[in-house]
Scaffold this motif. Structure first.
Motif, mmCIF file in Angstrom:
data_model
loop_
_atom_site.group_PDB
_atom_site.id
_atom_site.type_symbol
_atom_site.label_atom_id
_atom_site.label_comp_id
_atom_site.label_asym_id
_atom_site.label_seq_id
_atom_site.Cartn_x
_atom_site.Cartn_y
_atom_site.Cartn_z
ATOM 1 N N ARG A 185 57.145 16.635 54.362
ATOM 2 C CA ARG A 185 56.174 17.676 54.719
ATOM 3 C C ARG A 185 54.899 17.506 53.901
ATOM 4 O O ARG A 185 54.970 17.186 52.719
ATOM 5 N N ARG B 183 59.503 18.359 63.660
ATOM 6 C CA ARG B 183 60.825 18.055 63.123
ATOM 7 C C ARG B 183 61.829 19.143 63.450
ATOM 8 O O ARG B 183 63.031 18.956 63.324
ATOM 9 N N GLN B 184 61.359 20.346 63.876
ATOM 10 C CA GLN B 184 62.273 21.451 64.117
ATOM 11 C C GLN B 184 62.171 22.023 65.524
ATOM 12 O O GLN B 184 63.073 22.685 65.984
ATOM 13 N N GLU C 253 57.548 11.454 63.288
ATOM 14 C CA GLU C 253 57.212 12.602 62.442
ATOM 15 C C GLU C 253 58.426 13.188 61.733
ATOM 16 O O GLU C 253 58.316 13.692 60.621
ATOM 17 N N ASN C 254 59.595 13.121 62.368
ATOM 18 C CA ASN C 254 60.773 13.747 61.759
ATOM 19 C C ASN C 254 61.255 12.992 60.518
ATOM 20 O O ASN C 254 62.103 13.493 59.779
ATOM 21 N N GLU D 82 51.866 18.307 51.524
ATOM 22 C CA GLU D 82 51.678 19.283 50.453
ATOM 23 C C GLU D 82 50.523 20.217 50.815
ATOM 24 O O GLU D 82 49.480 19.762 51.284
ATOM 25 N N LYS E 90 56.197 29.591 54.791
ATOM 26 C CA LYS E 90 57.062 28.662 54.065
ATOM 27 C C LYS E 90 58.085 28.015 54.985
ATOM 28 O O LYS E 90 58.452 26.860 54.814
ATOM 29 N N SER F 279 53.825 9.396 54.791
ATOM 30 C CA SER F 279 54.083 10.693 54.168
ATOM 31 C C SER F 279 53.020 11.058 53.144
ATOM 32 O O SER F 279 52.742 12.242 52.918
ATOM 33 N N GLY G 258 57.665 27.294 58.134
ATOM 34 C CA GLY G 258 56.868 26.229 58.733
ATOM 35 C C GLY G 258 57.478 25.565 59.946
ATOM 36 O O GLY G 258 57.145 24.438 60.262
ATOM 37 N N GLY G 259 58.385 26.219 60.655
ATOM 38 C CA GLY G 259 59.084 25.533 61.724
ATOM 39 C C GLY G 259 58.659 25.931 63.121
ATOM 40 O O GLY G 259 59.273 25.511 64.085
ATOM 41 N N ASP H 152 56.593 22.806 64.211
ATOM 42 C CA ASP H 152 56.868 21.594 63.447
ATOM 43 C C ASP H 152 57.658 20.631 64.326
ATOM 44 O O ASP H 152 58.750 20.967 64.782
#
Length: 210
Positions: free
Chosen positions: A41, A72-73, A36-37, A43, A64, A120, A66-67, A70
């Motif tokens: 992101r 990725r974060q 996923e990372n 749309e 915005k 993606s 979005g973490g 997530d």
């Protein structure tokens, strides 16, 4: 080749470019899903944009960012995501025993970038692969489920010299319609042409004279 697929691919040609062939395809069994990372992101939908536009400013900033969850974060979310995907790893092992290897190369290879672009895009399972006198490119339908008309998006392209070969029905593999897209860097990925009878003529067109 499927006339409908040719018409869809025609919409993405560059000026002066000539379409050689196009066919429907899906990924071969056992092709891995990118982490996923590495994915772009998603749309936001039209509804999500409307909600964001009407939300208070602090909430808009939070949306915005979005973490919160997530993968990725957030380390916690990434760990949960890995647990969720564990059964998929077991399934891929069984699939490889049945159908053979389905990919060669890491995520930084040409094959890896192809799969990252496809994931993606978050499109349909069945895509369109096209070859022109200049390049190969792939399309997917990104329309919402409630729409009947497809909304095609190009998620990958490569100049013809970057694709060393397209091998149809490779020796020792029993999957009908299988094509191995072999890249110049030595990486490759397996796809299945639909219908299977289109594999051989598409492969010949992809690696034949321009």
């Amino acid at each position: 080749m499927n006339q409908e697929r040719r018409e869809q691919a025609q919409q993405f040609l560059h000026p002066g470019e000539r379409l050689v062939a196009a066919c429907s395809f899906e990924l071969g069994p056992g092709v891995p899903y990118p982490p996923e990372n590495l994915l772009a992101r998603p749309e936001p939908s039209a509804l999500a944009r409307q909600i964001e536009a009407k939300a208070p400013r602090p909430l808009r900033q939070l949306l915005k960012a979005g973490g919160i969850l997530d993968p990725r974060q957030s380390g916690l979310a990434a760990a949960a995501n890995a647990v969720d995907r564990a059964p998929d790893l077991a399934d891929r092992l069984g699939t490889r025993l049945m159908h053979g290897k389905s990919m060669e190369g890491g995520w930084q290879s040409a094959a890896g970038r192809f799969l990252i672009g496809r994931a993606s895009a978050r499109g349909s399972a069945a895509d369109v692969l096209a070859v022109t006198d200049r390049r190969l490119f792939a399309l997917t339908d990104v329309s919402p489920l409630w729409r009947t008309a497809p909304a095609l998006k190009q998620y990958w392209e490569a100049p013809r010299p970057a694709v060393a070969a397209v091998r149809a029905n490779p020796t020792g593999i029993l999957q009908k319609g299988r094509m191995d897209i072999v890249f110049a860097d030595g990486s490759w990925v397996a796809v299945l042409a639909s219908p299977p009878a289109h594999a051989a003529p598409f492969a010949a067109a992809a690696t034949g004279p321009r």
